[in-house]
Design a protein around this motif. Structure first.
Motif, mmCIF file in Angstrom:
data_model
loop_
_atom_site.group_PDB
_atom_site.id
_atom_site.type_symbol
_atom_site.label_atom_id
_atom_site.label_comp_id
_atom_site.label_asym_id
_atom_site.label_seq_id
_atom_site.Cartn_x
_atom_site.Cartn_y
_atom_site.Cartn_z
ATOM 1 N N PRO A 15 -6.740 -19.055 -19.848
ATOM 2 C CA PRO A 15 -6.921 -20.402 -19.837
ATOM 3 C C PRO A 15 -5.968 -21.041 -20.145
ATOM 4 O O PRO A 15 -5.226 -20.823 -21.191
ATOM 5 C CB PRO A 15 -8.053 -20.385 -20.793
ATOM 6 C CG PRO A 15 -8.691 -18.958 -20.840
ATOM 7 C CD PRO A 15 -7.510 -18.116 -20.771
ATOM 8 N N VAL A 16 -5.847 -22.511 -19.807
ATOM 9 C CA VAL A 16 -4.949 -23.513 -20.242
ATOM 10 C C VAL A 16 -5.638 -24.806 -20.311
ATOM 11 O O VAL A 16 -6.690 -25.183 -19.543
ATOM 12 C CB VAL A 16 -3.893 -23.527 -19.002
ATOM 13 C CG1 VAL A 16 -3.043 -22.360 -19.024
ATOM 14 C CG2 VAL A 16 -4.558 -24.011 -17.753
ATOM 15 N N PRO A 17 -5.244 -25.973 -21.140
ATOM 16 C CA PRO A 17 -5.712 -27.146 -21.134
ATOM 17 C C PRO A 17 -5.699 -27.822 -19.704
ATOM 18 O O PRO A 17 -4.850 -27.707 -18.868
ATOM 19 C CB PRO A 17 -4.993 -28.016 -22.253
ATOM 20 C CG PRO A 17 -4.225 -26.653 -22.962
ATOM 21 C CD PRO A 17 -4.046 -25.671 -21.917
ATOM 22 N N VAL A 18 -6.840 -28.448 -19.328
ATOM 23 C CA VAL A 18 -6.985 -29.000 -18.066
ATOM 24 C C VAL A 18 -6.080 -30.052 -17.814
ATOM 25 O O VAL A 18 -5.528 -30.165 -16.387
ATOM 26 C CB VAL A 18 -8.624 -29.711 -17.987
ATOM 27 C CG1 VAL A 18 -8.488 -30.907 -18.824
ATOM 28 C CG2 VAL A 18 -8.829 -29.990 -16.524
ATOM 29 N N THR B 209 -11.551 -30.677 -24.344
ATOM 30 C CA THR B 209 -12.155 -31.047 -25.865
ATOM 31 C C THR B 209 -12.591 -32.695 -25.744
ATOM 32 O O THR B 209 -11.624 -33.504 -25.192
ATOM 33 C CB THR B 209 -11.219 -30.883 -27.038
ATOM 34 O OG1 THR B 209 -10.987 -29.507 -27.215
ATOM 35 C CG2 THR B 209 -11.958 -31.326 -28.390
ATOM 36 N N GLY B 210 -13.644 -32.876 -25.881
ATOM 37 C CA GLY B 210 -14.284 -34.343 -25.833
ATOM 38 C C GLY B 210 -15.714 -34.390 -25.917
ATOM 39 O O GLY B 210 -16.160 -33.595 -26.788
ATOM 40 N N THR B 211 -16.349 -35.434 -25.572
ATOM 41 C CA THR B 211 -17.692 -35.745 -25.678
ATOM 42 C C THR B 211 -18.528 -35.738 -24.310
ATOM 43 O O THR B 211 -18.042 -36.511 -23.466
ATOM 44 C CB THR B 211 -18.191 -36.809 -26.548
ATOM 45 O OG1 THR B 211 -17.358 -37.976 -26.226
ATOM 46 C CG2 THR B 211 -17.399 -36.506 -28.118
ATOM 47 N N PHE B 212 -19.552 -35.332 -24.090
ATOM 48 C CA PHE B 212 -20.454 -35.466 -23.024
ATOM 49 C C PHE B 212 -20.952 -37.136 -22.772
ATOM 50 O O PHE B 212 -21.595 -37.434 -23.844
ATOM 51 C CB PHE B 212 -21.505 -34.847 -22.702
ATOM 52 C CG PHE B 212 -21.172 -33.382 -22.355
ATOM 53 C CD1 PHE B 212 -20.846 -32.873 -21.254
ATOM 54 C CD2 PHE B 212 -21.043 -32.162 -23.270
ATOM 55 C CE1 PHE B 212 -20.198 -31.935 -20.603
ATOM 56 C CE2 PHE B 212 -20.482 -30.958 -22.921
ATOM 57 C CZ PHE B 212 -20.072 -30.490 -21.584
ATOM 58 N N ARG C 227 -14.153 -23.486 -14.584
ATOM 59 C CA ARG C 227 -13.200 -23.099 -13.350
ATOM 60 C C ARG C 227 -12.808 -24.340 -12.666
ATOM 61 O O ARG C 227 -13.707 -25.264 -12.346
ATOM 62 C CB ARG C 227 -14.241 -22.300 -12.509
ATOM 63 C CG ARG C 227 -14.298 -20.865 -13.051
ATOM 64 C CD ARG C 227 -14.946 -19.953 -11.786
ATOM 65 N NE ARG C 227 -16.416 -20.501 -11.572
ATOM 66 C CZ ARG C 227 -17.477 -20.222 -12.030
ATOM 67 N NH1 ARG C 227 -17.376 -19.090 -13.185
ATOM 68 N NH2 ARG C 227 -18.427 -20.445 -11.776
ATOM 69 N N LEU C 228 -11.429 -24.563 -12.571
ATOM 70 C CA LEU C 228 -11.190 -26.101 -12.023
ATOM 71 C C LEU C 228 -11.688 -25.821 -10.470
ATOM 72 O O LEU C 228 -11.144 -24.891 -9.704
ATOM 73 C CB LEU C 228 -9.490 -26.105 -12.088
ATOM 74 C CG LEU C 228 -9.151 -27.243 -11.653
ATOM 75 C CD1 LEU C 228 -9.536 -28.640 -12.492
ATOM 76 C CD2 LEU C 228 -7.528 -27.432 -11.945
ATOM 77 N N ARG D 233 -7.051 -23.831 -7.936
ATOM 78 C CA ARG D 233 -8.444 -23.669 -7.748
ATOM 79 C C ARG D 233 -8.885 -22.433 -8.407
ATOM 80 O O ARG D 233 -8.478 -21.343 -8.451
ATOM 81 C CB ARG D 233 -8.930 -23.651 -6.432
ATOM 82 C CG ARG D 233 -10.371 -23.708 -6.099
ATOM 83 C CD ARG D 233 -10.834 -23.561 -4.588
ATOM 84 N NE ARG D 233 -12.088 -23.671 -4.374
ATOM 85 C CZ ARG D 233 -12.849 -23.526 -3.074
ATOM 86 N NH1 ARG D 233 -12.157 -23.047 -2.251
ATOM 87 N NH2 ARG D 233 -14.128 -23.734 -3.081
ATOM 88 N N TYR D 234 -9.976 -22.268 -9.192
ATOM 89 C CA TYR D 234 -10.875 -21.218 -10.097
ATOM 90 C C TYR D 234 -10.114 -21.014 -11.348
ATOM 91 O O TYR D 234 -10.338 -20.066 -12.061
ATOM 92 C CB TYR D 234 -10.942 -20.013 -9.039
ATOM 93 C CG TYR D 234 -11.595 -20.089 -7.906
ATOM 94 C CD1 TYR D 234 -13.100 -20.659 -7.943
ATOM 95 C CD2 TYR D 234 -11.377 -19.935 -6.472
ATOM 96 C CE1 TYR D 234 -14.083 -20.690 -6.920
ATOM 97 C CE2 TYR D 234 -12.233 -20.376 -5.610
ATOM 98 C CZ TYR D 234 -13.226 -20.589 -5.679
ATOM 99 O OH TYR D 234 -14.207 -20.814 -4.533
ATOM 100 N N ARG D 235 -8.948 -21.680 -11.717
ATOM 101 C CA ARG D 235 -8.214 -21.539 -12.884
ATOM 102 C C ARG D 235 -9.192 -21.891 -13.917
ATOM 103 O O ARG D 235 -9.731 -22.949 -13.845
ATOM 104 C CB ARG D 235 -6.842 -22.408 -12.983
ATOM 105 C CG ARG D 235 -5.700 -21.743 -12.020
ATOM 106 C CD ARG D 235 -5.158 -20.260 -12.631
ATOM 107 N NE ARG D 235 -4.925 -20.608 -14.083
ATOM 108 C CZ ARG D 235 -3.453 -21.108 -14.356
ATOM 109 N NH1 ARG D 235 -2.643 -21.282 -13.298
ATOM 110 N NH2 ARG D 235 -3.245 -21.160 -15.658
ATOM 111 N N THR D 236 -9.098 -21.198 -14.931
ATOM 112 C CA THR D 236 -9.971 -21.244 -16.094
ATOM 113 C C THR D 236 -9.075 -22.316 -16.996
ATOM 114 O O THR D 236 -7.998 -22.141 -17.213
ATOM 115 C CB THR D 236 -10.267 -20.109 -16.969
ATOM 116 O OG1 THR D 236 -11.122 -19.022 -16.204
ATOM 117 C CG2 THR D 236 -11.192 -20.373 -18.210
ATOM 118 N N VAL D 237 -9.812 -23.475 -17.302
ATOM 119 C CA VAL D 237 -9.293 -24.447 -18.284
ATOM 120 C C VAL D 237 -10.194 -24.724 -19.252
ATOM 121 O O VAL D 237 -11.456 -24.606 -19.208
ATOM 122 C CB VAL D 237 -9.199 -25.772 -17.179
ATOM 123 C CG1 VAL D 237 -8.167 -25.571 -16.233
ATOM 124 C CG2 VAL D 237 -10.309 -26.296 -16.569
#
Length: 258
Positions: A34-37, A59-62, A128-129, A52-56
């Motif tokens: 996994p990497v930061p988006v 950190t933030g708020t919804f 998954r991106l 595509r499908y890379r795990t990213v």
């Protein structure tokens, strides 16, 4: 027939190679670290096939006040409902679109459904991106005039206009933190490449069988003609006439005595 079957075999080989390459690409992406988006996407970025499908992670708020639902999406059991798309505001103000998962329609689809709340406050999510959805790629028509807060396709460019924010290209399908509701989207399955390989062999075996079948047909045709000719010859030969019977000698009679 032979060239057609050989060509069909090569077409199935091409499909086999395509599907195998796709499966390898997806598997490689799913198992990558996994990497930061922010390393893979930015506002206006078009997510590539290798991304595509890379795990990213992010950190933030919804931002639940501006979340929408995506119409006519199915779960793993084929039930029709909605996908929940929630903006996720990063620390620098940019927005990541997060597909939180599937919820049932539970009634008319014109009303905005009740959606389980995501974690509040600052949160780290993984997912998954995915590439932006388009009608050309998905076959889903981007219908206009939908009920409020409902969309047909997940597209970062359109969502950037709606939100008036800097939205990262593509979106993510959330995989963590795991929740029971919304029902999180399952991993992409692999395509059945071995089936295409079997079809390839099948078409080439058919091509090899054509001359063998033709030889048997010719042999049968020759035999049938020979039998027909023999039958015709037998019918045309005149029958030998029977020998005439030897006429009987008249019986000798003694002269009458006077």
């Amino acid at each position: 027939m032979i060239p057609t079957m050989i060509r069909l075999g090569f077409w199935q080989q091409h499909r086999y190679d395509e599907r195998t390459a796709r499966n390898n690409l997806v598997s490689s992406a799913l198992h990558a670290k996994p990497v930061p988006v922010e390393r893979l996407s930015s506002p206006g970025h078009a997510v590539t096939r290798t991304e595509r499908y890379r795990t990213v992670t992010a950190t933030g708020t919804f931002d639940t006040a501006r979340e929408v639902v995506v119409r006519r999406r199915t779960n793993s059991d084929g039930e029709v409902g909605f996908h929940v798309l929630t903006p996720f505001v990063l620390s620098d103000g940019r927005v990541l679109l997060v597909n939180r998962g599937w919820i049932p329609a539970n009634g008319v689809q014109t009303a905005f459904p009740k959606i389980p709340a995501p974690p509040s406050g600052r949160t780290t999510v993984t997912g998954r991106l995915m590439t932006d959805e388009t009608t050309a790629a998905s076959g889903i028509k981007n219908v206009k005039g939908l009920p409020d807060r409902q969309i047909m396709l997940i597209n970062s460019t359109e969502e950037a206009h709606r939100l008036g924010a800097r939205v990262l290209g593509g979106y993510i399908e959330q995989t963590g933190p795991q929740t029971d509701s919304p029902e999180q989207i399952s991993d992409p399955g692999s395509e059945d490449a071995p089936l295409n390989y079997a079809y390839m062999i099948q078409w080439w075996l058919f091509a090899a069988a054509v001359p063998v079948g033709w030889w048997f047909l010719v042999r049968r045709e020759i035999r049938d003609r020979e039998e027909a000719a023999a039958a015709e010859a037998a019918t045309a030969t005149p029958e030998k006439p029977d020998s005439p019977e030897t006429p009987e000698k008249p019986e000798e009679t003694e002269p009458a005595t006077v």
